[in-house]
Design a protein around this motif. Structure first.
Motif, PDB file in Angstrom:
ATOM      1  N   GLY A  15      -0.860 -41.674 -10.886  1.00  0.00           N
ATOM      2  CA  GLY A  15      -0.488 -40.292 -10.589  1.00  0.00           C
ATOM      3  C   GLY A  15      -0.832 -39.345 -11.717  1.00  0.00           C
ATOM      4  O   GLY A  15      -1.305 -38.226 -11.491  1.00  0.00           O
ATOM      5  N   ILE A  16      -0.605 -39.789 -12.937  1.00  0.00           N
ATOM      6  CA  ILE A  16      -0.918 -38.956 -14.107  1.00  0.00           C
ATOM      7  C   ILE A  16      -2.417 -38.727 -14.207  1.00  0.00           C
ATOM      8  O   ILE A  16      -2.868 -37.609 -14.469  1.00  0.00           O
ATOM      9  CB  ILE A  16      -0.359 -39.605 -15.385  1.00  0.00           C
ATOM     10  CG1 ILE A  16       1.164 -39.534 -15.376  1.00  0.00           C
ATOM     11  CG2 ILE A  16      -0.911 -38.931 -16.632  1.00  0.00           C
ATOM     12  CD1 ILE A  16       1.822 -40.354 -16.471  1.00  0.00           C
ATOM     13  N   VAL A  17      -3.204 -39.770 -13.983  1.00  0.00           N
ATOM     14  CA  VAL A  17      -4.662 -39.641 -14.067  1.00  0.00           C
ATOM     15  C   VAL A  17      -5.168 -38.690 -12.986  1.00  0.00           C
ATOM     16  O   VAL A  17      -5.998 -37.814 -13.259  1.00  0.00           O
ATOM     17  CB  VAL A  17      -5.341 -41.023 -13.953  1.00  0.00           C
ATOM     18  CG1 VAL A  17      -6.830 -40.893 -13.740  1.00  0.00           C
ATOM     19  CG2 VAL A  17      -5.057 -41.843 -15.195  1.00  0.00           C
ATOM     20  N   ARG A  18      -4.651 -38.838 -11.755  1.00  0.00           N
ATOM     21  CA  ARG A  18      -5.068 -37.945 -10.669  1.00  0.00           C
ATOM     22  C   ARG A  18      -4.741 -36.489 -10.987  1.00  0.00           C
ATOM     23  O   ARG A  18      -5.553 -35.591 -10.775  1.00  0.00           O
ATOM     24  CB  ARG A  18      -4.370 -38.349  -9.371  1.00  0.00           C
ATOM     25  CG  ARG A  18      -5.251 -39.076  -8.405  1.00  0.00           C
ATOM     26  CD  ARG A  18      -4.614 -39.230  -7.030  1.00  0.00           C
ATOM     27  NE  ARG A  18      -3.216 -39.661  -7.061  1.00  0.00           N
ATOM     28  CZ  ARG A  18      -2.813 -40.918  -7.111  1.00  0.00           C
ATOM     29  NH1 ARG A  18      -3.701 -41.887  -7.160  1.00  0.00           N
ATOM     30  NH2 ARG A  18      -1.538 -41.219  -7.128  1.00  0.00           N
ATOM     31  N   VAL A  23      -6.475 -31.043 -12.792  1.00  0.00           N
ATOM     32  CA  VAL A  23      -6.335 -29.929 -13.730  1.00  0.00           C
ATOM     33  C   VAL A  23      -7.665 -29.657 -14.440  1.00  0.00           C
ATOM     34  O   VAL A  23      -8.085 -28.500 -14.581  1.00  0.00           O
ATOM     35  CB  VAL A  23      -5.208 -30.217 -14.742  1.00  0.00           C
ATOM     36  CG1 VAL A  23      -5.227 -29.244 -15.899  1.00  0.00           C
ATOM     37  CG2 VAL A  23      -3.860 -30.178 -14.046  1.00  0.00           C
ATOM     38  N   LEU A  24      -8.356 -30.697 -14.875  1.00  0.00           N
ATOM     39  CA  LEU A  24      -9.643 -30.514 -15.551  1.00  0.00           C
ATOM     40  C   LEU A  24     -10.693 -29.914 -14.618  1.00  0.00           C
ATOM     41  O   LEU A  24     -11.499 -29.080 -15.039  1.00  0.00           O
ATOM     42  CB  LEU A  24     -10.131 -31.838 -16.127  1.00  0.00           C
ATOM     43  CG  LEU A  24      -9.358 -32.339 -17.349  1.00  0.00           C
ATOM     44  CD1 LEU A  24      -9.855 -33.716 -17.759  1.00  0.00           C
ATOM     45  CD2 LEU A  24      -9.483 -31.370 -18.494  1.00  0.00           C
ATOM     46  N   ALA A  25     -10.690 -30.318 -13.356  1.00  0.00           N
ATOM     47  CA  ALA A  25     -11.637 -29.742 -12.400  1.00  0.00           C
ATOM     48  C   ALA A  25     -11.357 -28.256 -12.196  1.00  0.00           C
ATOM     49  O   ALA A  25     -12.292 -27.442 -12.111  1.00  0.00           O
ATOM     50  CB  ALA A  25     -11.562 -30.486 -11.070  1.00  0.00           C
ATOM     51  N   LEU A  26     -10.091 -27.879 -12.132  1.00  0.00           N
ATOM     52  CA  LEU A  26      -9.754 -26.458 -11.995  1.00  0.00           C
ATOM     53  C   LEU A  26     -10.135 -25.671 -13.240  1.00  0.00           C
ATOM     54  O   LEU A  26     -10.589 -24.523 -13.146  1.00  0.00           O
ATOM     55  CB  LEU A  26      -8.269 -26.302 -11.683  1.00  0.00           C
ATOM     56  CG  LEU A  26      -7.857 -26.760 -10.280  1.00  0.00           C
ATOM     57  CD1 LEU A  26      -6.346 -26.734 -10.142  1.00  0.00           C
ATOM     58  CD2 LEU A  26      -8.509 -25.893  -9.224  1.00  0.00           C
ATOM     59  N   TYR A  27      -9.943 -26.258 -14.424  1.00  0.00           N
ATOM     60  CA  TYR A  27     -10.381 -25.595 -15.659  1.00  0.00           C
ATOM     61  C   TYR A  27     -11.901 -25.402 -15.663  1.00  0.00           C
ATOM     62  O   TYR A  27     -12.394 -24.365 -16.099  1.00  0.00           O
ATOM     63  CB  TYR A  27      -9.969 -26.399 -16.894  1.00  0.00           C
ATOM     64  CG  TYR A  27      -8.541 -26.198 -17.324  1.00  0.00           C
ATOM     65  CD1 TYR A  27      -7.908 -24.973 -17.225  1.00  0.00           C
ATOM     66  CD2 TYR A  27      -7.828 -27.251 -17.875  1.00  0.00           C
ATOM     67  CE1 TYR A  27      -6.611 -24.795 -17.636  1.00  0.00           C
ATOM     68  CE2 TYR A  27      -6.527 -27.083 -18.294  1.00  0.00           C
ATOM     69  CZ  TYR A  27      -5.916 -25.852 -18.169  1.00  0.00           C
ATOM     70  OH  TYR A  27      -4.633 -25.681 -18.585  1.00  0.00           O
ATOM     71  N   LEU A  28     -12.641 -26.393 -15.201  1.00  0.00           N
ATOM     72  CA  LEU A  28     -14.095 -26.292 -15.145  1.00  0.00           C
ATOM     73  C   LEU A  28     -14.524 -25.168 -14.192  1.00  0.00           C
ATOM     74  O   LEU A  28     -15.411 -24.374 -14.520  1.00  0.00           O
ATOM     75  CB  LEU A  28     -14.708 -27.620 -14.703  1.00  0.00           C
ATOM     76  CG  LEU A  28     -16.228 -27.644 -14.574  1.00  0.00           C
ATOM     77  CD1 LEU A  28     -16.882 -27.402 -15.929  1.00  0.00           C
ATOM     78  CD2 LEU A  28     -16.680 -28.965 -13.998  1.00  0.00           C
ATOM     79  N   LEU A  29     -13.881 -25.094 -13.036  1.00  0.00           N
ATOM     80  CA  LEU A  29     -14.182 -24.022 -12.096  1.00  0.00           C
ATOM     81  C   LEU A  29     -13.871 -22.657 -12.705  1.00  0.00           C
ATOM     82  O   LEU A  29     -14.660 -21.716 -12.588  1.00  0.00           O
ATOM     83  CB  LEU A  29     -13.402 -24.218 -10.799  1.00  0.00           C
ATOM     84  CG  LEU A  29     -13.592 -23.148  -9.728  1.00  0.00           C
ATOM     85  CD1 LEU A  29     -15.034 -23.125  -9.254  1.00  0.00           C
ATOM     86  CD2 LEU A  29     -12.644 -23.389  -8.575  1.00  0.00           C
TER      87      LEU A  29
END
Length: 139
Positions: A15-18, A23-29
């Motif tokens: 769950g933590i990894v997901r 969060v990282l994908a949203l930061y990249l966007l």
């Protein structure tokens, strides 16, 4: 009992990894959108400066501004890199572990007390980690 505990830990880690990947994908966007917005803003600035100073002067002004911004970023990175790092608490605990093992092994403290102490420490570490995760979700 250990199988259930390992399944619980695996579920928590998954769950933590997901959540972290999301969060990282949203930061990249967000980074890509900011980069596009900055590009459009620089284009608009170039057009305005072209009307006032000419195309070459406008390009030089924008290039100089970007160079100054890059130098500020490099200086900030150098300052952050040269700061002293705080000593991790886990490293201090690991450094104290051999002394505790010698005390338990010498008979001054019984092995049962050592096991109880280890269980208590494990509970404290897990409790702090779970409490940190709950606080981050609420904020």
């Amino acid at each position: 009992m250990l199988g259930g505990l390992s399944a619980l830990i695996a579920g928590e880690v998954g769950g933590i990894v997901r959540r972290n990947v999301t969060v990282l994908a949203l930061y990249l966007l967000a980074f890509l959108l900011v980069a596009a917005a900055v590009g459009y803003g620089l284009n608009a600035l170039h057009i305005v400066l072209t009307f006032h100073y000419g195309a070459i002067a406008a390009s030089l002004w924008i290039g100089g501004g970007l160079l100054v911004a890059a130098l500020i970023c490099v200086i900030a990175a150098a300052v952050v890199k040269n700061r002293r790092q705080p000593v991790p608490k886990l490293a201090m605990a690991a450094a104290a572990a051999p002394a505790a093992a010698r005390l338990v092994g010498s008979g001054k403290i019984g092995w049962k007390a050592g096991i109880v102490g280890g269980v208590v420490m494990l509970g404290l570490i897990l409790g702090r980690q779970l409490a940190k995760g709950d606080d981050a979700d609420e904020a």
